[in-house]
Design an enzyme around this catalytic site. Structure first.
Site, PDB file in Angstrom:
ATOM      1  N   ALA A   1       3.871  10.412   0.741  1.00  0.00           N
ATOM      2  CA  ALA A   1       3.659   9.413  -0.318  1.00  0.00           C
ATOM      3  C   ALA A   1       2.237   9.496  -0.881  1.00  0.00           C
ATOM      4  O   ALA A   1       2.030   9.416  -2.096  1.00  0.00           O
ATOM      5  CB  ALA A   1       3.932   8.019   0.243  1.00  0.00           C
TER       6      ALA A   1
ATOM      7  N   SER B   1       8.447  22.499   4.600  1.00  0.00           N
ATOM      8  CA  SER B   1       8.530  22.166   3.172  1.00  0.00           C
ATOM      9  C   SER B   1       8.023  23.279   2.275  1.00  0.00           C
ATOM     10  O   SER B   1       8.125  23.188   1.050  1.00  0.00           O
ATOM     11  CB  SER B   1       7.708  20.911   2.874  1.00  0.00           C
ATOM     12  OG  SER B   1       8.041  19.896   3.746  1.00  0.00           O
TER      13      SER B   1
ATOM     14  N   CYS C   1      -6.607   1.584   4.073  1.00  0.00           N
ATOM     15  CA  CYS C   1      -6.220   0.932   2.809  1.00  0.00           C
ATOM     16  C   CYS C   1      -6.569  -0.556   2.786  1.00  0.00           C
ATOM     17  O   CYS C   1      -7.094  -1.074   1.798  1.00  0.00           O
ATOM     18  CB  CYS C   1      -4.726   1.125   2.586  1.00  0.00           C
ATOM     19  SG  CYS C   1      -3.722   0.746   4.030  1.00  0.00           S
TER      20      CYS C   1
ATOM     21  N   GLN D   1       1.041  -6.639   4.751  1.00  0.00           N
ATOM     22  CA  GLN D   1       1.009  -5.227   4.387  1.00  0.00           C
ATOM     23  C   GLN D   1       2.401  -4.654   4.104  1.00  0.00           C
ATOM     24  O   GLN D   1       3.355  -4.880   4.850  1.00  0.00           O
ATOM     25  CB  GLN D   1       0.312  -4.423   5.499  1.00  0.00           C
ATOM     26  CG  GLN D   1      -1.146  -4.840   5.637  1.00  0.00           C
ATOM     27  CD  GLN D   1      -1.941  -4.057   6.660  1.00  0.00           C
ATOM     28  OE1 GLN D   1      -2.761  -4.652   7.349  1.00  0.00           O
ATOM     29  NE2 GLN D   1      -1.736  -2.760   6.768  1.00  0.00           N
TER      30      GLN D   1
ATOM     31  N   LYS E   1      -9.700  -1.493  12.692  1.00  0.00           N
ATOM     32  CA  LYS E   1     -10.154  -0.623  11.601  1.00  0.00           C
ATOM     33  C   LYS E   1     -10.818  -1.473  10.518  1.00  0.00           C
ATOM     34  O   LYS E   1     -11.816  -1.087   9.929  1.00  0.00           O
ATOM     35  CB  LYS E   1      -8.976   0.136  10.983  1.00  0.00           C
ATOM     36  CG  LYS E   1      -8.487   1.305  11.816  1.00  0.00           C
ATOM     37  CD  LYS E   1      -7.302   1.967  11.119  1.00  0.00           C
ATOM     38  CE  LYS E   1      -6.767   3.135  11.925  1.00  0.00           C
ATOM     39  NZ  LYS E   1      -5.559   3.710  11.306  1.00  0.00           N
TER      40      LYS E   1
ATOM     41  N   ARG F   1       2.900  -6.837   8.921  1.00  0.00           N
ATOM     42  CA  ARG F   1       3.767  -6.032   8.047  1.00  0.00           C
ATOM     43  C   ARG F   1       4.807  -6.947   7.425  1.00  0.00           C
ATOM     44  O   ARG F   1       5.437  -7.749   8.138  1.00  0.00           O
ATOM     45  CB  ARG F   1       4.457  -4.947   8.876  1.00  0.00           C
ATOM     46  CG  ARG F   1       5.258  -3.968   8.059  1.00  0.00           C
ATOM     47  CD  ARG F   1       4.421  -2.977   7.303  1.00  0.00           C
ATOM     48  NE  ARG F   1       3.771  -2.028   8.192  1.00  0.00           N
ATOM     49  CZ  ARG F   1       2.745  -1.260   7.819  1.00  0.00           C
ATOM     50  NH1 ARG F   1       2.259  -1.323   6.592  1.00  0.00           N
ATOM     51  NH2 ARG F   1       2.193  -0.427   8.675  1.00  0.00           N
TER      52      ARG F   1
ATOM     53  N   HIS G   1      -0.505  -4.128  -0.742  1.00  0.00           N
ATOM     54  CA  HIS G   1      -0.922  -5.003   0.362  1.00  0.00           C
ATOM     55  C   HIS G   1      -1.576  -6.267  -0.214  1.00  0.00           C
ATOM     56  O   HIS G   1      -2.348  -6.194  -1.174  1.00  0.00           O
ATOM     57  CB  HIS G   1      -1.976  -4.303   1.234  1.00  0.00           C
ATOM     58  CG  HIS G   1      -1.455  -3.207   2.113  1.00  0.00           C
ATOM     59  ND1 HIS G   1      -0.147  -2.817   2.165  1.00  0.00           N
ATOM     60  CD2 HIS G   1      -2.110  -2.414   3.015  1.00  0.00           C
ATOM     61  CE1 HIS G   1       0.000  -1.830   3.043  1.00  0.00           C
ATOM     62  NE2 HIS G   1      -1.182  -1.563   3.566  1.00  0.00           N
TER      63      HIS G   1
HETATM   64  N1  HSE Z   1      -2.574   1.703   8.106  1.00  0.00           N
HETATM   65  C1  HSE Z   1      -2.144   1.182   6.858  1.00  0.00           C
HETATM   66  C2  HSE Z   1      -0.824   0.490   6.992  1.00  0.00           C
HETATM   67  C3  HSE Z   1      -2.019   2.236   5.817  1.00  0.00           C
HETATM   68  O1  HSE Z   1      -0.105   0.771   7.956  1.00  0.00           O
HETATM   69  O2  HSE Z   1      -0.498  -0.326   6.151  1.00  0.00           O
HETATM   70  C4  HSE Z   1      -3.041   3.307   5.821  1.00  0.00           C
HETATM   71  O3  HSE Z   1      -4.344   2.889   5.645  1.00  0.00           O
END
Ligand code: HSE
Length: 333
Positions: A12, A39, A129, A156, A213, A235, A242
Protein backbone atom coordinates in the site's frame (compact mmCIF):
# COMPACT_ATOMS: atom_id res chain seq x y z
CA UNK A 1 15.82 14.73 -12.89
CA UNK A 2 16.72 11.85 -10.58
CA UNK A 3 16.78 8.10 -10.94
CA UNK A 4 14.30 6.87 -8.32
CA UNK A 5 13.83 3.35 -6.92
CA UNK A 6 11.04 2.02 -4.72
CA UNK A 7 11.45 -1.24 -2.81
CA UNK A 8 8.15 -2.84 -1.82
CA UNK A 9 6.24 -1.50 -4.74
CA UNK A 10 3.29 -3.89 -4.50
CA UNK A 11 2.41 -2.79 -0.94
CA UNK A 12 0.00 0.00 0.00
CA UNK A 13 2.79 2.47 0.85
CA UNK A 14 4.85 1.62 -2.26
CA UNK A 15 1.80 2.24 -4.46
CA UNK A 16 1.14 5.60 -2.81
CA UNK A 17 4.77 6.69 -3.24
CA UNK A 18 4.48 6.21 -7.02
CA UNK A 19 1.26 8.20 -7.09
CA UNK A 20 2.61 11.05 -4.91
CA UNK A 21 5.83 11.31 -6.96
CA UNK A 22 3.71 11.76 -10.08
CA UNK A 23 1.15 14.14 -8.56
CA UNK A 24 3.86 16.40 -7.12
CA UNK A 25 5.72 16.52 -10.43
CA UNK A 26 8.87 15.03 -8.88
CA UNK A 27 11.41 15.05 -11.71
CA UNK A 28 12.11 11.40 -12.40
CA UNK A 29 14.60 10.39 -15.11
CA UNK A 30 13.95 6.69 -14.51
CA UNK A 31 11.74 4.82 -12.04
CA UNK A 32 12.81 1.39 -10.86
CA UNK A 33 10.25 -0.82 -9.14
CA UNK A 34 11.58 -3.50 -6.81
CA UNK A 35 9.69 -6.26 -5.03
CA UNK A 36 10.15 -9.80 -3.80
CA UNK A 37 10.88 -12.64 -6.26
CA UNK A 38 7.18 -13.59 -6.04
CA UNK A 39 5.98 -10.30 -7.53
CA UNK A 40 8.88 -9.62 -9.90
CA UNK A 41 8.86 -10.12 -13.65
CA UNK A 42 5.35 -8.68 -14.00
CA UNK A 43 4.45 -5.32 -15.56
CA UNK A 44 2.79 -2.69 -13.37
CA UNK A 45 0.62 0.14 -14.68
CA UNK A 46 1.83 3.40 -13.16
CA UNK A 47 1.23 7.09 -13.97
CA UNK A 48 4.80 6.95 -15.37
CA UNK A 49 3.74 4.22 -17.84
CA UNK A 50 3.78 0.44 -17.69
CA UNK A 51 6.95 -0.62 -15.85
CA UNK A 52 8.43 -4.04 -15.15
CA UNK A 53 8.75 -5.05 -11.49
CA UNK A 54 12.28 -6.28 -10.74
CA UNK A 55 13.46 -8.55 -7.95
CA UNK A 56 15.45 -6.48 -5.45
CA UNK A 57 19.14 -6.53 -6.31
CA UNK A 58 21.82 -4.52 -4.51
CA UNK A 59 23.72 -3.00 -7.42
CA UNK A 60 20.55 -2.07 -9.33
CA UNK A 61 19.19 -0.40 -6.19
CA UNK A 62 22.51 1.36 -5.55
CA UNK A 63 22.43 2.82 -9.07
CA UNK A 64 19.47 5.03 -8.05
CA UNK A 65 19.84 8.61 -6.79
CA UNK A 66 16.95 8.19 -4.34
CA UNK A 67 15.68 4.88 -2.98
CA UNK A 68 12.44 4.56 -1.00
CA UNK A 69 12.19 1.50 1.25
CA UNK A 70 8.56 0.53 1.88
CA UNK A 71 9.36 -2.86 3.38
CA UNK A 72 9.98 -4.47 6.77
CA UNK A 73 12.45 -3.41 9.41
CA UNK A 74 14.27 -6.73 9.03
CA UNK A 75 14.88 -5.99 5.35
CA UNK A 76 16.13 -2.49 6.23
CA UNK A 77 18.49 -3.81 8.92
CA UNK A 78 19.99 -6.25 6.46
CA UNK A 79 20.32 -4.01 3.40
CA UNK A 80 20.63 -0.36 4.49
CA UNK A 81 24.33 -0.66 5.48
CA UNK A 82 25.14 -2.11 2.05
CA UNK A 83 22.92 0.40 0.22
CA UNK A 84 24.37 3.45 1.96
CA UNK A 85 28.03 2.38 1.77
CA UNK A 86 30.21 4.88 -0.15
CA UNK A 87 28.49 6.20 -3.26
CA UNK A 88 25.00 4.76 -2.65
CA UNK A 89 21.63 6.47 -3.08
CA UNK A 90 19.82 8.67 -0.59
CA UNK A 91 17.76 6.03 1.26
CA UNK A 92 14.41 6.99 2.81
CA UNK A 93 13.30 4.16 5.07
CA UNK A 94 9.67 3.76 6.09
CA UNK A 95 10.37 1.10 8.72
CA UNK A 96 11.26 1.67 12.38
CA UNK A 97 14.66 -0.07 12.03
CA UNK A 98 16.80 3.09 12.25
CA UNK A 99 14.38 5.64 13.73
CA UNK A 100 15.91 5.49 17.20
CA UNK A 101 19.53 5.57 16.05
CA UNK A 102 20.93 8.95 17.17
CA UNK A 103 23.00 9.27 14.00
CA UNK A 104 19.98 8.89 11.70
CA UNK A 105 17.65 11.86 11.17
CA UNK A 106 13.95 11.20 11.73
CA UNK A 107 12.12 13.73 9.65
CA UNK A 108 8.78 15.48 9.20
CA UNK A 109 10.00 18.02 6.63
CA UNK A 110 7.78 20.93 7.74
CA UNK A 111 9.27 20.56 11.24
CA UNK A 112 12.91 19.48 10.98
CA UNK A 113 14.03 19.29 7.35
CA UNK A 114 17.26 21.05 8.38
CA UNK A 115 18.31 18.05 10.51
CA UNK A 116 18.00 15.78 7.48
CA UNK A 117 19.73 18.27 5.16
CA UNK A 118 22.71 18.65 7.49
CA UNK A 119 23.13 14.93 8.13
CA UNK A 120 26.22 13.28 6.66
CA UNK A 121 24.37 9.94 6.49
CA UNK A 122 22.69 9.05 3.20
CA UNK A 123 19.79 7.65 5.24
CA UNK A 124 16.69 9.40 6.53
CA UNK A 125 14.04 7.62 8.61
CA UNK A 126 10.37 8.27 7.82
CA UNK A 127 8.40 8.45 11.10
CA UNK A 128 5.55 6.37 12.41
CA UNK A 129 2.33 7.57 10.79
CA UNK A 130 0.54 8.38 14.04
CA UNK A 131 3.40 10.57 15.20
CA UNK A 132 3.86 12.41 11.90
CA UNK A 133 0.15 13.28 11.80
CA UNK A 134 0.02 14.51 15.42
CA UNK A 135 3.18 16.60 15.12
CA UNK A 136 1.85 18.58 12.17
CA UNK A 137 -0.53 20.12 14.72
CA UNK A 138 1.71 20.04 17.78
CA UNK A 139 4.81 21.73 16.30
CA UNK A 140 3.12 25.11 15.63
CA UNK A 141 1.41 24.98 19.04
CA UNK A 142 4.74 24.25 20.73
CA UNK A 143 6.26 27.35 19.10
CA UNK A 144 3.45 29.46 20.56
CA UNK A 145 2.94 28.06 24.04
CA UNK A 146 5.73 25.57 24.79
CA UNK A 147 4.35 22.06 25.28
CA UNK A 148 5.08 20.57 28.70
CA UNK A 149 3.08 17.32 28.67
CA UNK A 150 0.93 15.54 26.17
CA UNK A 151 -1.77 12.85 26.27
CA UNK A 152 -3.04 11.27 23.06
CA UNK A 153 -5.70 8.72 22.17
CA UNK A 154 -5.60 7.44 18.62
CA UNK A 155 -8.25 5.97 16.34
CA UNK A 156 -6.19 4.17 13.70
CA UNK A 157 -7.38 2.89 10.34
CA UNK A 158 -6.90 -0.63 8.98
CA UNK A 159 -4.40 0.69 6.39
CA UNK A 160 -1.82 1.02 9.19
CA UNK A 161 -1.48 -2.75 8.84
CA UNK A 162 -1.03 -2.41 5.08
CA UNK A 163 -3.09 -3.81 2.22
CA UNK A 164 -3.71 -7.10 4.12
CA UNK A 165 -5.30 -5.12 6.98
CA UNK A 166 -7.59 -3.24 4.62
CA UNK A 167 -8.55 -6.51 2.91
CA UNK A 168 -9.30 -8.19 6.26
CA UNK A 169 -11.61 -5.33 7.25
CA UNK A 170 -13.46 -5.28 3.91
CA UNK A 171 -13.86 -9.06 3.81
CA UNK A 172 -14.91 -9.11 7.47
CA UNK A 173 -17.62 -6.48 6.87
CA UNK A 174 -18.89 -8.44 3.85
CA UNK A 175 -18.91 -11.70 5.83
CA UNK A 176 -20.80 -10.16 8.76
CA UNK A 177 -23.37 -8.60 6.45
CA UNK A 178 -24.03 -12.15 5.19
CA UNK A 179 -24.48 -13.25 8.79
CA UNK A 180 -21.14 -15.11 8.81
CA UNK A 181 -18.25 -14.82 11.25
CA UNK A 182 -15.48 -12.28 10.42
CA UNK A 183 -12.12 -14.04 10.23
CA UNK A 184 -9.01 -12.34 11.64
CA UNK A 185 -5.32 -13.01 11.19
CA UNK A 186 -3.87 -9.50 10.70
CA UNK A 187 -5.61 -8.00 13.75
CA UNK A 188 -5.79 -9.58 17.21
CA UNK A 189 -9.62 -9.68 16.98
CA UNK A 190 -12.20 -9.17 14.21
CA UNK A 191 -12.19 -5.44 13.39
CA UNK A 192 -15.67 -4.88 11.86
CA UNK A 193 -18.05 -3.20 14.35
CA UNK A 194 -15.26 -3.31 16.94
CA UNK A 195 -12.43 -1.20 18.37
CA UNK A 196 -9.20 -2.89 19.46
CA UNK A 197 -6.93 -1.14 22.01
CA UNK A 198 -3.90 -3.07 20.84
CA UNK A 199 -1.53 -2.11 17.98
CA UNK A 200 1.84 -3.87 17.69
CA UNK A 201 3.19 -5.86 20.63
CA UNK A 202 2.87 -5.16 24.36
CA UNK A 203 6.08 -4.01 26.06
CA UNK A 204 7.18 -4.64 29.66
CA UNK A 205 5.76 -1.29 30.83
CA UNK A 206 2.28 -2.32 29.52
CA UNK A 207 2.30 0.27 26.77
CA UNK A 208 2.28 -1.15 23.23
CA UNK A 209 5.19 -0.59 20.86
CA UNK A 210 2.94 1.65 18.70
CA UNK A 211 2.24 3.81 21.77
CA UNK A 212 5.91 4.05 22.65
CA UNK A 213 6.80 4.93 19.06
CA UNK A 214 4.64 8.01 19.56
CA UNK A 215 6.57 8.93 22.72
CA UNK A 216 10.06 8.21 21.36
CA UNK A 217 9.51 9.76 17.94
CA UNK A 218 7.77 12.88 19.24
CA UNK A 219 10.77 13.50 21.50
CA UNK A 220 13.29 13.00 18.69
CA UNK A 221 11.52 15.04 15.99
CA UNK A 222 10.69 17.89 18.37
CA UNK A 223 14.20 17.79 19.86
CA UNK A 224 12.69 17.44 23.38
CA UNK A 225 14.23 14.30 24.93
CA UNK A 226 12.41 14.73 28.24
CA UNK A 227 8.93 15.56 26.94
CA UNK A 228 6.25 13.55 28.76
CA UNK A 229 3.96 11.84 26.25
CA UNK A 230 1.38 9.19 27.10
CA UNK A 231 -0.60 7.55 24.35
CA UNK A 232 -3.32 4.92 23.92
CA UNK A 233 -3.41 3.52 20.39
CA UNK A 234 -6.66 1.99 19.17
CA UNK A 235 -7.48 0.27 15.89
CA UNK A 236 -10.92 1.19 14.52
CA UNK A 237 -12.83 -0.06 11.46
CA UNK A 238 -11.99 2.81 9.11
CA UNK A 239 -9.94 2.22 5.98
CA UNK A 240 -7.09 4.70 5.68
CA UNK A 241 -7.08 7.91 7.77
CA UNK A 242 -5.96 7.99 11.40
CA UNK A 243 -7.72 10.27 13.92
CA UNK A 244 -6.25 11.40 17.25
CA UNK A 245 -7.59 13.19 20.32
CA UNK A 246 -4.79 15.22 21.90
CA UNK A 247 -4.53 17.07 25.21
CA UNK A 248 -1.52 19.29 25.92
CA UNK A 249 -0.37 21.13 28.98
CA UNK A 250 1.72 24.17 28.10
CA UNK A 251 4.39 26.35 29.71
CA UNK A 252 2.52 29.55 28.83
CA UNK A 253 -1.21 30.34 29.10
CA UNK A 254 -2.96 29.29 25.91
CA UNK A 255 -5.06 31.47 23.64
CA UNK A 256 -7.47 29.56 21.42
CA UNK A 257 -7.72 32.26 18.72
CA UNK A 258 -3.91 32.50 18.51
CA UNK A 259 -3.66 28.71 18.32
CA UNK A 260 -6.12 28.57 15.43
CA UNK A 261 -4.35 31.41 13.62
CA UNK A 262 -0.97 29.62 13.95
CA UNK A 263 -2.48 26.36 12.70
CA UNK A 264 -4.06 28.16 9.73
CA UNK A 265 -0.65 29.56 8.80
CA UNK A 266 1.10 26.17 9.02
CA UNK A 267 1.85 24.48 5.69
CA UNK A 268 0.36 20.99 5.59
CA UNK A 269 -2.38 21.81 8.12
CA UNK A 270 -6.05 22.50 7.39
CA UNK A 271 -8.14 23.96 10.18
CA UNK A 272 -11.50 22.17 10.10
CA UNK A 273 -13.21 23.68 13.10
CA UNK A 274 -16.75 25.00 12.91
CA UNK A 275 -18.82 23.03 15.43
CA UNK A 276 -21.94 25.11 14.73
CA UNK A 277 -21.90 23.73 11.17
CA UNK A 278 -20.89 20.19 12.29
CA UNK A 279 -17.42 20.70 10.81
CA UNK A 280 -14.47 18.94 12.45
CA UNK A 281 -11.74 16.50 11.36
CA UNK A 282 -12.93 13.07 10.22
CA UNK A 283 -11.44 10.12 8.32
CA UNK A 284 -14.13 10.63 5.68
CA UNK A 285 -12.84 14.11 4.82
CA UNK A 286 -9.11 13.56 5.51
CA UNK A 287 -8.82 10.45 3.30
CA UNK A 288 -6.91 11.18 0.10
CA UNK A 289 -5.86 14.66 1.30
CA UNK A 290 -2.29 15.86 1.83
CA UNK A 291 -3.17 18.21 4.70
CA UNK A 292 -3.74 17.10 8.28
CA UNK A 293 -7.12 18.32 9.50
CA UNK A 294 -7.17 19.99 12.94
CA UNK A 295 -10.29 20.98 14.84
CA UNK A 296 -12.21 20.86 18.13
CA UNK A 297 -9.57 23.28 19.43
CA UNK A 298 -10.60 24.36 22.91
CA UNK A 299 -9.34 25.11 26.38
CA UNK A 300 -9.11 22.16 28.66
CA UNK A 301 -10.78 22.09 32.08
CA UNK A 302 -8.13 19.94 33.76
CA UNK A 303 -5.14 22.16 32.98
CA UNK A 304 -7.07 25.46 33.08
CA UNK A 305 -5.38 28.34 31.24
CA UNK A 306 -2.43 26.11 30.37
CA UNK A 307 -4.35 23.29 28.69
CA UNK A 308 -5.55 22.81 25.14
CA UNK A 309 -7.58 19.97 23.58
CA UNK A 310 -7.70 19.26 19.88
CA UNK A 311 -8.68 16.56 17.41
CA UNK A 312 -6.61 15.77 14.32
CA UNK A 313 -7.10 13.51 11.36
CA UNK A 314 -4.66 12.67 8.58
CA UNK A 315 -4.39 10.21 5.73
CA UNK A 316 -2.15 7.50 7.16
CA UNK A 317 -0.80 6.42 3.77
CA UNK A 318 -0.06 10.01 2.67
CA UNK A 319 1.14 12.29 5.48
CA UNK A 320 1.75 9.21 7.58
CA UNK A 321 3.96 7.53 4.96
CA UNK A 322 4.20 8.25 1.23
CA UNK A 323 3.79 12.03 1.16
CA UNK A 324 6.15 12.48 4.10
CA UNK A 325 8.75 10.29 2.35
CA UNK A 326 8.49 12.22 -0.93
CA UNK A 327 8.72 15.55 0.94
CA UNK A 328 11.94 14.26 2.55
CA UNK A 329 13.31 13.45 -0.92
CA UNK A 330 12.35 16.93 -2.15
CA UNK A 331 14.03 18.56 0.84
CA UNK A 332 17.23 16.52 0.87
CA UNK A 333 18.00 14.97 -2.54
N1 HSE B 1 1.95 1.42 12.78
C1 HSE B 1 0.93 2.16 12.14
C2 HSE B 1 -0.40 1.48 12.28
C3 HSE B 1 1.20 2.37 10.69
O1 HSE B 1 -0.41 0.27 12.53
O2 HSE B 1 -1.41 2.13 12.14
C4 HSE B 1 2.61 2.62 10.30
O3 HSE B 1 3.18 3.74 10.86
Amino acid sequence: PLKVGIVGVTGAVGQEIISVLHKRGFEVSELKLFASARSSGKPMDTPFGSLMIEEFELEAARSCDVLFLAVSGDFALEWVPKLTAEGGPLVIDNSSAFRYDDSVPLCVPEINADVARKSKKRLVANPNCTTAIALMALAPLHKLFGIKRCIMSTYQAASGAGAPGMRELEEGVAAMSRGEKAENSVFAHPLPFNVIPHIDKFLDDMYTKEERKVTWETRKIMGMPDLLVSCTCVRIPTLRAHAEAITIECEKPVDVAAAIEALKNSPGVKVTDDPAANIYPMPLTATGQYDVEVGRVRKNDVFGDYGLDLFVCGDQLLRGAALNAVLIAEAVA
